[in-house]
Design an enzyme around this catalytic site. Structure first.
Site, PDB file in Angstrom:
ATOM      1  CB  ILE A  21      13.066   7.135  -5.427  1.00 19.73           C
ATOM      2  CG1 ILE A  21      11.718   7.243  -4.711  1.00 19.73           C
ATOM      3  CG2 ILE A  21      14.212   7.282  -4.446  1.00 19.73           C
ATOM      4  CD1 ILE A  21      11.516   6.160  -3.649  1.00 19.73           C
ATOM      5  N   GLY A  24       6.013  11.127 -11.960  1.00 13.80           N
ATOM      6  CA  GLY A  24       5.079  10.796 -13.031  1.00 13.80           C
ATOM      7  C   GLY A  24       3.955  11.795 -13.058  1.00 13.80           C
ATOM      8  N   GLY A  25       2.867  11.405 -13.760  1.00 12.57           N
ATOM      9  CA  GLY A  25       1.764  12.322 -13.948  1.00 12.57           C
ATOM     10  C   GLY A  25       1.070  12.700 -12.654  1.00 12.57           C
ATOM     11  CG  MET A  26      -1.143  10.178 -10.526  1.00 10.15           C
ATOM     12  SD  MET A  26      -2.499  11.323 -10.778  1.00 10.15           S
ATOM     13  CE  MET A  26      -2.850  11.736  -9.087  1.00 10.15           C
ATOM     14  N   GLY A  27       2.615  13.088  -9.633  1.00 12.72           N
ATOM     15  CA  GLY A  27       3.452  13.808  -8.692  1.00 12.72           C
ATOM     16  C   GLY A  27       4.841  13.208  -8.583  1.00 12.72           C
ATOM     17  CB  VAL A  29       7.834   8.722  -5.491  1.00  6.52           C
ATOM     18  CG1 VAL A  29       8.048   7.779  -4.305  1.00  6.52           C
ATOM     19  CG2 VAL A  29       6.449   8.501  -6.097  1.00  6.52           C
ATOM     20  CE  LYS A  44       2.283   9.245  -6.755  1.00  6.37           C
ATOM     21  NZ  LYS A  44       1.817   8.105  -7.536  1.00  6.37           N
ATOM     22  CG  ASP A 142      -1.967   4.020 -13.658  1.00  5.57           C
ATOM     23  OD1 ASP A 142      -2.075   3.627 -14.832  1.00  5.57           O
ATOM     24  OD2 ASP A 142      -1.043   4.764 -13.279  1.00  5.57           O
TER      25      ASP A 142
END
Length: 526
Positions: A21, A24-27, A29, A44, A142
């Protein structure tokens, strides 16, 4: 669907990953099913740097888990609920509540900007969330429209994606020498590579409020270099739609953290606007309003910026592999005692001395310079006091001067607010050691001393230290007080400026402190 080699992925023996769904840069979801409790959740999957050695990767995973668990302890109506933190096949996962509805970014993209009242309501919800997070020592880092969820029907505002959050004072859970965050909403102190505190989240909120009422961040540019230049150096010109919330935005978008509006004051002003339709002015950052066809006045500093930043990096492959060079010369403000001030009144015997965006890696080097500064003018409601001790500064109208040994005080009627100044020679260890020695003596010199904190910072490019604390006052009639104190060295002298005020009036005190520090000028040759 959540498949891996044709098989449905189930992590930790209970969470079935069903569909992506967001990413992004962090992984990534996922929407997932909690098969144990029979409910839908969001999971996540945090990315781990594949270039790290085995030992480095293990340390990174441990930091991720440790700080994710700290976030999981946060409980607030406007903070995403974290149900679980797990490690599966060597990769960390955060299991969260699944909030129906899209993000503020989705709403802005689909329906356009919101009105000022709705922006203020969203801002108040986020301030409540940040209050709880900051009290627990957790920095979000963020805060942007994509990480603010709006639940339909209930109107609930939910701050999510603490995936790059940092426990204050700890090594960041995701950085390995690179920059983490969304540049358009990132505070200048983080851009310059300085250690950032809770105030960085408040800067992001200021940018978010502008985005909410206008549809985009005030720092949006065509390139990373342009964004960095806008954040650190360019005049900030909020759009006309931001006029109703301008005092709050002006206060939050102060480049020097020591001058930035605090959470309490921002909340007070936003509540006043929601209740009355009018936002009270915030004196130290007040700018006359005379809008052009599009813009309200820029947020200006009275002093010429003293720090020059050279941004000499390139975008990483996350930015579409374009290899865009982002070199830009940026002039920006520095961050921001006592050389024995104490908070004693004159005459006293006390002499105390949801999903992130791709995150570019930015390398920053900093060069300090000295510049000539013009004589500052007094803000509205203030006057410039030319003191016989060899300095000048802005003090509120009606404040009177008094001497207590080497200390100069400017005080309000009844001595409710006290602005103190002390000038000495330089001392061993510099401002930081001076302030820490004073803080150590705090219990002896200030009855009921508590909540003392010394922060190393800078003032007009010079080494400085900020000391804040609360205490009981010198009498029951005086009552509890709060003191904020900045100490710095300049041209072979040490300067110390502080403000003491009743605990319940810290917003006014901070305004006086900001004005005094911002306009302080030492006489040549003193």
């Amino acid at each position: 669907m959540g498949t891996e080699g044709g098989n449905v992925r189930v992590i930790a023996g209970r969470y079935r990953l069903e569909a992506v769904i967001g990413r992004g840069g962090m992984g990534v979801v996922w929407r997932a099913a909690d098969t144990l409790l029979g409910r839908q959740v969001a999971v996540k999957e945090l990315g781990v740097d594949e270039t790290l050695s085995e030992d480095e990767a293990r340390q990174q995973r441990e930091r991720m888990l440790r700080e994710a668990r700290a976030v999981a302890q946060l409980r607030h109506a406007h903070i995403i609920v974290v149900h679980d933190v797990v490690l599966h096949d060597g990769r960390p996962y955060i299991v969260m509540e699944l909030v129906s509805g899209g993000s503020l970014a989705d709403r802005l993209a689909q329906d356009g900007s919101v009105d000022a009242v709705e922006a203020a309501r969203i801002g108040l919800a986020l301030l409540g969330a940040l209050r709880v997070a900051h009290a627990a020592g957790v920095l979000h880092r963020d805060l942007k429209p994509a990480n603010v969820l709006l639940e339909p029907g209930t109107g609930r505002v939910v701050l999510t994606d603490f995936g790059i959050a940092q426990v204050e004072g700890a090594t960041t859970l995701t950085e390995t020498g690179g920059f983490v965050g969304s540049p358009e909403y990132t505070a200048p102190e983080r851009m310059s590579g300085d250690r950032a505190g809770a105030g960085a989240d408040l800067w992001s909120l200021g940018a978010l409020l502008i985005a909410a009422v206008s549809g985009e961040s005030p720092f949006r540019r065509d390139s990373l270099g342009g964004i960095l230049h806008a954040v650190v150096y360019e005049e900030i010109r909020p759009p006309i739609e931001a006029e109703p919330l301008l005092p709050v935005i002006q206060g939050l978008l102060q480049r020097e953290p020591v001058r930035r509006m605090g959470l309490d004051e921002a909340e007070r002003l936003l509540r006043a606007y929601v209740a009355t339709g009018s936002t009270p002015q915030y004196a130290p950052h007040r700018v006359p309003y005379s809008p052009t066809e599009r813009d309200v006045p820029a947020l200006r500093r009275r002093r010429v910026p003293t720090r020059v930043l050279l941004v000499a990096s390139a975008l990483v492959a996350a930015l579409a592999g374009a290899g865009i060079a982002a070199a830009a010369l940026l002039a920006g403000d520095g961050d921001n005692s006592p050389a024995g001030p104490s908070s004693a009144a004159p005459g006293s015997s006390r002499t105390a001395s949801a999903t992130g965006s791709p995150t570019p890696t930015v390398t920053v080097t900093r060069q300090e310079t000295r510049t000539e500064t013009p004589s500052p003018s007094a803000p509205q409601g203030y006057r410039i006091a030319e003191d016989a001790k060899g300095f000048s500064l802005a003090v509120p109208d009606g404040f009177t001067r008094s001497l207590d040994g080497p200390r100069v005080f400017y005080m309000s009627p009844g001595k409710v607010f006290r602005i103190g100044v002390k000038v000495t020679g330089t001392q061993a260890g510099g401002p930081g050691d001076v302030q820490r020695r004073a803080a150590a003596d705090g219990p002896r010199n200030n009855p009921g001393y508590r909540d003392g904190k010394v922060t190393d910072t800078s003032h007009d490019g010079q080494e400085a230290a900020l000391w804040e604390f609360s205490w009981d006052g010198f009498s029951a009639a005086e009552g509890a007080r709060h003191t904020v104190d900045l100490c710095w060295e300049e041209d072979g002298r040490m300067y110390d400026v502080w403000v003491s005020a009743p605990v319940g009036r810290t917003g006014e005190a901070r305004a006086y402190f900001d004005a005094a520090v911002d306009t302080f000028v030492a006489a040549p040759g003193r």
